[in-house]
Design a protein around this motif. Sequence first.
Motif, PDB file in Angstrom:
ATOM      1  N   GLU A 132      37.480  46.416  41.231  1.00  0.00           N
ATOM      2  CA  GLU A 132      38.148  46.412  42.783  1.00  0.00           C
ATOM      3  C   GLU A 132      39.252  47.299  42.871  1.00  0.00           C
ATOM      4  O   GLU A 132      39.923  48.350  43.369  1.00  0.00           O
ATOM      5  N   GLY A 133      40.379  46.088  42.322  1.00  0.00           N
ATOM      6  CA  GLY A 133      41.282  46.583  42.467  1.00  0.00           C
ATOM      7  C   GLY A 133      42.311  47.460  41.288  1.00  0.00           C
ATOM      8  O   GLY A 133      43.037  48.158  41.775  1.00  0.00           O
ATOM      9  N   VAL A 134      41.650  47.538  40.395  1.00  0.00           N
ATOM     10  CA  VAL A 134      41.641  48.884  39.435  1.00  0.00           C
ATOM     11  C   VAL A 134      41.519  49.698  39.495  1.00  0.00           C
ATOM     12  O   VAL A 134      42.180  50.632  39.320  1.00  0.00           O
ATOM     13  N   SER A 135      40.462  49.765  40.794  1.00  0.00           N
ATOM     14  CA  SER A 135      39.518  50.951  40.620  1.00  0.00           C
ATOM     15  C   SER A 135      40.807  51.887  41.849  1.00  0.00           C
ATOM     16  O   SER A 135      41.409  53.098  41.382  1.00  0.00           O
ATOM     17  N   ALA A 141      47.761  44.466  36.691  1.00  0.00           N
ATOM     18  CA  ALA A 141      48.823  43.585  38.349  1.00  0.00           C
ATOM     19  C   ALA A 141      47.933  44.100  38.935  1.00  0.00           C
ATOM     20  O   ALA A 141      47.070  43.320  40.406  1.00  0.00           O
ATOM     21  N   ALA A 142      46.590  45.879  39.344  1.00  0.00           N
ATOM     22  CA  ALA A 142      45.774  45.997  40.547  1.00  0.00           C
ATOM     23  C   ALA A 142      44.574  45.088  40.524  1.00  0.00           C
ATOM     24  O   ALA A 142      44.411  44.636  41.995  1.00  0.00           O
ATOM     25  N   GLY A 143      43.803  45.034  39.485  1.00  0.00           N
ATOM     26  CA  GLY A 143      43.085  43.805  39.263  1.00  0.00           C
ATOM     27  C   GLY A 143      43.090  42.832  39.761  1.00  0.00           C
ATOM     28  O   GLY A 143      42.476  41.956  41.062  1.00  0.00           O
ATOM     29  N   LEU A 144      44.056  41.799  39.678  1.00  0.00           N
ATOM     30  CA  LEU A 144      44.422  40.980  39.483  1.00  0.00           C
ATOM     31  C   LEU A 144      44.964  40.623  41.341  1.00  0.00           C
ATOM     32  O   LEU A 144      45.009  39.101  41.435  1.00  0.00           O
ATOM     33  N   VAL A 145      45.799  41.136  41.316  1.00  0.00           N
ATOM     34  CA  VAL A 145      46.847  41.191  42.762  1.00  0.00           C
ATOM     35  C   VAL A 145      45.117  40.996  44.278  1.00  0.00           C
ATOM     36  O   VAL A 145      45.290  39.933  45.172  1.00  0.00           O
ATOM     37  N   TYR A 146      44.334  42.203  43.743  1.00  0.00           N
ATOM     38  CA  TYR A 146      42.880  42.037  44.765  1.00  0.00           C
ATOM     39  C   TYR A 146      42.394  41.002  44.532  1.00  0.00           C
ATOM     40  O   TYR A 146      41.903  39.896  45.597  1.00  0.00           O
ATOM     41  N   LEU A 182      49.642  33.730  44.573  1.00  0.00           N
ATOM     42  CA  LEU A 182      49.371  33.920  43.345  1.00  0.00           C
ATOM     43  C   LEU A 182      49.751  35.257  43.101  1.00  0.00           C
ATOM     44  O   LEU A 182      50.069  36.420  42.647  1.00  0.00           O
ATOM     45  N   ALA A 183      49.099  35.912  44.504  1.00  0.00           N
ATOM     46  CA  ALA A 183      48.956  37.747  44.408  1.00  0.00           C
ATOM     47  C   ALA A 183      51.111  38.101  44.725  1.00  0.00           C
ATOM     48  O   ALA A 183      50.843  39.119  43.717  1.00  0.00           O
TER      49      ALA A 183
END
Length: 402
Positions: free
Chosen positions: A332-335, A166-171, A181-182
């Motif tokens: 970057e969002g995943v990180s 979710a973190a990766g997709l939101v970013y 969509l975020a």
Amino acid sequence: MPTLSQWQIFVRFLRFGLLAWGGPVAQIAMIRRELVDEERWISSSRFNRLLAVYQVLPGPEAHELCVHIGMLPGGRMGGFLAGLGFMLPGFLLMFALSWLYFTIDITQSALGPIFLGIQVAVIALIVRAVHRIGEHVLLDKWLWGIGIVSAFAAFLGASFWITLPAAGLVYAFALRRQHALAAVTLVAATVLAVLVGPESSTGLLESAAQGTALSNGPIAQDASLVALFFSGLKAGLLTFGGAYTVIPFLRDDAVGNGWMTDAQFLDGLALSGILPAPLIIFSTFVGYFGGGPLGAIAMTAGIFLPAFGFSLLFHERLESVVENKTLHSFLEGVSAGVVGLIAATTVELALVVIERLPSVLLGGVIFALALAVLYLWKSKVNVVLAVLGAGFLGWLSSGFLG
């Protein structure tokens, strides 16, 4: 490019493994100095591109660079032997220390307060790592927000299998200005986390309760070798941004499945910090608790498999794959999410240590001194000094900490 036999490649990188003090920055600098600047195995620009690629991918960058560069004179077997040589000294040392940890009853000796002092230093190590990783990852308000929300979700027991995608997709959506969509992704992740329920292994109060007793033996040494291998493999595939990012994932399995307590987990981190090896070699210690000597081998194999696999199987395609900008933003969002998980884990582990300290004030002094060494002394042995110094202070102050 020198002409080397397979044995010479192994010995060359075994030497790097014996000198791998000071963490990934020092290890990469050593490899660059000898193989790029002095011996010209590879050009500086090519080395920089490879480093950028491996910093995006999961796994310890220094080890992956060794595998990749070892392939240049020796093909895939040369790459395998280079990676094996680099990790072997740390593995053997951690394996021996794991056996010794089981053999000696540290609660009945001076080692008890020494390890307790070292555990305080480990919290300082992780705090410094969170800061170091965070300043390179949390570069805008979206990433800061993702990190904070991920930390909060971890405190509530949300599974990282939900949080990190979710973190990766939101970013990725946010950078493309697809804010609707975020928002939908965030709501869907929240609903899914509620439906799945909190993970019992990561609850703050439960973790603190598990870590209050110091014990050498495992809680339940009944993990299968397959389970240990896949636990290591999962962690190895999620080490974005440095080896410290593996901490919440391994802890989730190790403490959650009852292989060890949080106190013992911290001891394993402390031992890995004083060895010439990538930090993730503490997985050997975790595997030893879960399944004895074979368990140590199984988990180590699992956690290092991605580091070998990406280089050996996909080295010709890595740079083109990582050029994908959408993949960049997702990672970057995943990180950022991983930074939040590490921060939450740090707080939980700190509470475990505080629970065990008869003198919180003295523990705070050891923590502050360790943190000062890590921040102010720019040396590749500062981690070793911080850990050993904290252990000495623990022993010296055993009347307060013991």
